[in-house]
Design a protein around this motif. Sequence first.
Motif, PDB file in Angstrom:
ATOM      1  N   TRP A   1      53.090 -11.499 -31.745  1.00 53.71           N
ATOM      2  CA  TRP A   1      52.054 -10.483 -31.658  1.00 53.71           C
ATOM      3  C   TRP A   1      50.729 -11.078 -32.092  1.00 53.71           C
ATOM      4  O   TRP A   1      50.681 -12.099 -32.768  1.00 53.71           O
ATOM      5  CB  TRP A   1      52.403  -9.248 -32.501  1.00 53.71           C
ATOM      6  CG  TRP A   1      52.565  -9.500 -33.975  1.00 53.71           C
ATOM      7  CD1 TRP A   1      53.652 -10.002 -34.614  1.00 53.71           C
ATOM      8  CD2 TRP A   1      51.590  -9.234 -35.001  1.00 53.71           C
ATOM      9  NE1 TRP A   1      53.437 -10.083 -35.961  1.00 53.71           N
ATOM     10  CE2 TRP A   1      52.176  -9.609 -36.239  1.00 53.71           C
ATOM     11  CE3 TRP A   1      50.301  -8.713 -35.007  1.00 53.71           C
ATOM     12  CZ2 TRP A   1      51.514  -9.481 -37.454  1.00 53.71           C
ATOM     13  CZ3 TRP A   1      49.638  -8.582 -36.211  1.00 53.71           C
ATOM     14  CH2 TRP A   1      50.239  -8.962 -37.419  1.00 53.71           C
ATOM     15  N   ALA A   2      49.654 -10.463 -31.635  1.00 52.16           N
ATOM     16  CA  ALA A   2      48.305 -10.934 -31.967  1.00 52.16           C
ATOM     17  C   ALA A   2      47.394  -9.732 -32.154  1.00 52.16           C
ATOM     18  O   ALA A   2      47.449  -8.764 -31.378  1.00 52.16           O
ATOM     19  CB  ALA A   2      47.764 -11.841 -30.866  1.00 52.16           C
ATOM     20  N   MET A   3      46.563  -9.780 -33.189  1.00 47.66           N
ATOM     21  CA  MET A   3      45.675  -8.669 -33.518  1.00 47.66           C
ATOM     22  C   MET A   3      44.255  -8.968 -33.058  1.00 47.66           C
ATOM     23  O   MET A   3      43.763 -10.094 -33.210  1.00 47.66           O
ATOM     24  CB  MET A   3      45.684  -8.423 -35.030  1.00 47.66           C
ATOM     25  CG  MET A   3      44.929  -7.165 -35.451  1.00 47.66           C
ATOM     26  SD  MET A   3      45.055  -6.891 -37.233  1.00 47.66           S
ATOM     27  CE  MET A   3      44.065  -8.258 -37.839  1.00 47.66           C
ATOM     28  N   THR A   4      43.603  -7.956 -32.471  1.00 50.83           N
ATOM     29  CA  THR A   4      42.186  -8.046 -32.118  1.00 50.83           C
ATOM     30  C   THR A   4      41.439  -6.940 -32.862  1.00 50.83           C
ATOM     31  O   THR A   4      42.036  -6.158 -33.605  1.00 50.83           O
ATOM     32  CB  THR A   4      41.991  -7.884 -30.602  1.00 50.83           C
ATOM     33  OG1 THR A   4      42.306  -6.531 -30.227  1.00 50.83           O
ATOM     34  CG2 THR A   4      42.894  -8.832 -29.818  1.00 50.83           C
ATOM     35  N   ALA A   5      40.144  -6.863 -32.635  1.00 51.23           N
ATOM     36  CA  ALA A   5      39.341  -5.835 -33.320  1.00 51.23           C
ATOM     37  C   ALA A   5      39.732  -4.432 -32.885  1.00 51.23           C
ATOM     38  O   ALA A   5      39.577  -3.465 -33.648  1.00 51.23           O
ATOM     39  CB  ALA A   5      37.854  -6.077 -33.046  1.00 51.23           C
ATOM     40  N   ASP A   6      40.282  -4.287 -31.667  1.00 48.75           N
ATOM     41  CA  ASP A   6      40.549  -2.952 -31.126  1.00 48.75           C
ATOM     42  C   ASP A   6      42.026  -2.591 -31.034  1.00 48.75           C
ATOM     43  O   ASP A   6      42.363  -1.447 -30.738  1.00 48.75           O
ATOM     44  CB  ASP A   6      39.932  -2.828 -29.723  1.00 48.75           C
ATOM     45  CG  ASP A   6      38.425  -3.044 -29.740  1.00 48.75           C
ATOM     46  OD1 ASP A   6      37.772  -2.518 -30.653  1.00 48.75           O
ATOM     47  OD2 ASP A   6      37.926  -3.767 -28.851  1.00 48.75           O
TER      48      ASP A   6
END
Length: 716
Positions: free
Chosen positions: A640-645
């Motif tokens: 998994w990868a997290m972004t600002a949105d």
Amino acid sequence: MKDKSKLGFYLGSCRLDPSDNSILFQTQGDETSSHESAKVSLQPKFIEVLSYLALRYPDVVTRDELITQVWEGNAYVGTKALTNAIWHLRQQLSPLDVDGGVIETVRKAGYRLLLPPIYDQLVDTEEDIRQTTETKLQHANQRLRLMAMVLGAVAVVSSLFIGMHLYQDKQRMTDTQMTVLTRDPGSERYPRLSHDRRWLVYGASRPGVTSSLYLKDFKREDVPARQLTPSTSVELRAVWSLDDTKLFFASRSHATGKCTITQLTLATNEMLALAPCSTDMAAIDISPDGQYLAYISSHEADKVGGIYRLTLAKADAKAERLSCESQCNYEDRDLAFSPDGKWLAIARRFSNISEDIFIRDLANANEKRLTQGLEDIRGLSWMPNSQALVFATEDSGSRNGFTIDIETAHIRPLDVEGMSYPSSVSDEGELVYHQYRRQFQMAYFSLGDKVPGSLFPLLYSGISHRNPHYSPEAGRIVFVSSDTGYNEIWTSDIKGQKLEQHTQLKSRVAYPRWSPDGSKIAFIAPDDRNEGNRIFILDLTNKNITALASSYHNHGRPSWNWQGTAVFASTSDGITEFYLDNSAPKVISPLSMAVGFAKSATELVFSRYGVNGLWLINLAQPEEVTQLISSKVFRSGNNWAMTADGVYFKSSNGNEQRLNYWEASSQQVTPLLRVPRSSLSGFGSMTYIPESNRLVMTLDGFPQRDIILLKHKLLQ
């Protein structure tokens, strides 16, 4: 006269001097002067490799020939050392700017030098001539004396020739022979022959079909293998009873998820649950007298994987744990009884990148360590004399088989690429194993396309690349590559180009992560004893690598804090913060962490080992833990990868995997891509590149495994 292999020679503008193991690049117009600033000393073995390639120019030289000439045939050392030598030589000779490089790799053949070597002149000195004349005179006298002796011996030699020839043929070791036993589409593994060697039982996984046990009859080759276990449960690894009438294995129910050690009577198909277990792939073996089953399980609360022994004679017997129960710094993962009943061989994992072999004396429970610093053991089996083991390992993505003597701990390579889980070694030197073919690659998925896309390789290579992480500040992707024969840290641009190697530890690095400012890379690698692992920091400004202060034996995947002054990792105490100034680590929470991303100076988003869902912890008040994504939806673990949105993550659904996007503002999950199951590695990672609006991840693919019957000279 000088030996040509000892002479210096030129390759273009580069001079190689074996006398001091150096190479020297001459500047144009000044070929007679030595420019020490351009002179580089290399390891003697590197010089030997290059010298031998020069002697054989322009022929192709096989890897086996180079290992024989340079490492005296020691393939265990030479296989990796040769790969490393070729890589370093190419780096050092790169200024010659030859199309295709100075050393060419000829696929499935070996290596060839592309520049003609120009040797120093062979000059005969007065002393050389004198020595040559004396030698010729001595040889002439010797020939006169020997001629008389030879004539008398011819008759004797002739009479003995046939007898000796037959004896040598009998004693000569047989060549390696491989016979493919299964050719079914899918993945066959964990083979085990019956004691009479008529029957083969194995586990099989096929796309769209539940993993089950299958039985093959060698007396009826025309009859397909028979499925033994139902599709309502999962089974993969079995062992025979002494009379070959029963099988014992771990079985997991689809409906309940419950795992039990099970007995199957072949004549009646009757199945009997014997004891609890934790996984359908549990290692299992039966004692030579048939009284006990031993298997690996972690079904009891707060206990890691360990050995359990079950008495078969008692119907209501409870399994007894033989391994460490608490405060353990290891986990047992595989086992095998010796044929004489004296020893139990154990594969024991000390950290997530270090595993070794022990043998336990069953009479007194004393243990002896046989190996130090293996990466991942893939199966154990005993030789019939109980004096040696056959085992397989995975090292930097490559699998192979070996034998080890339990008295001397001497290891000999079988040179059987892909060997996994060898078993059923016979007196005739045969065994069965499953051949494993899998290669990890980095792949990208373009987001926002009007036409739905697919996964595309980022690097087109025959080398394994995995665990990418992107830094917008550095503008590069860091990843692990086995290009040199070892897992090392590399980086590339966002297109997978302009590659650069950053470590030469000749070890097993894993899970690199960029610091927030893109100046450092955190990763884990084995400790000095090759038992546990440590967190290392690579500072790209000065190329220094330092280990963070820690008293822990094992560390999970590292992730940086918001400020870039510390690294979080999971330990035996939970989420722990390690500081770059090497002050004492601090335990943040007793919860475990698989992968973490700092959302702010006080917020850490993380997934957990063995617990579904995505979580948020308040670092200022660590007791405050909230669930961001439901455990029913988020079961990704590592991918998994997290972004600002929002969050991109992988999910598994039946026989397919999905790539999804969770939008933080609406809390909605949107499917983006469907791929076959096992396309994305469960041990991989995922990263987002905003400049190209792409996700990069570790591509795996459904593994191909076939059962092989091996006959080998080292098994006799």
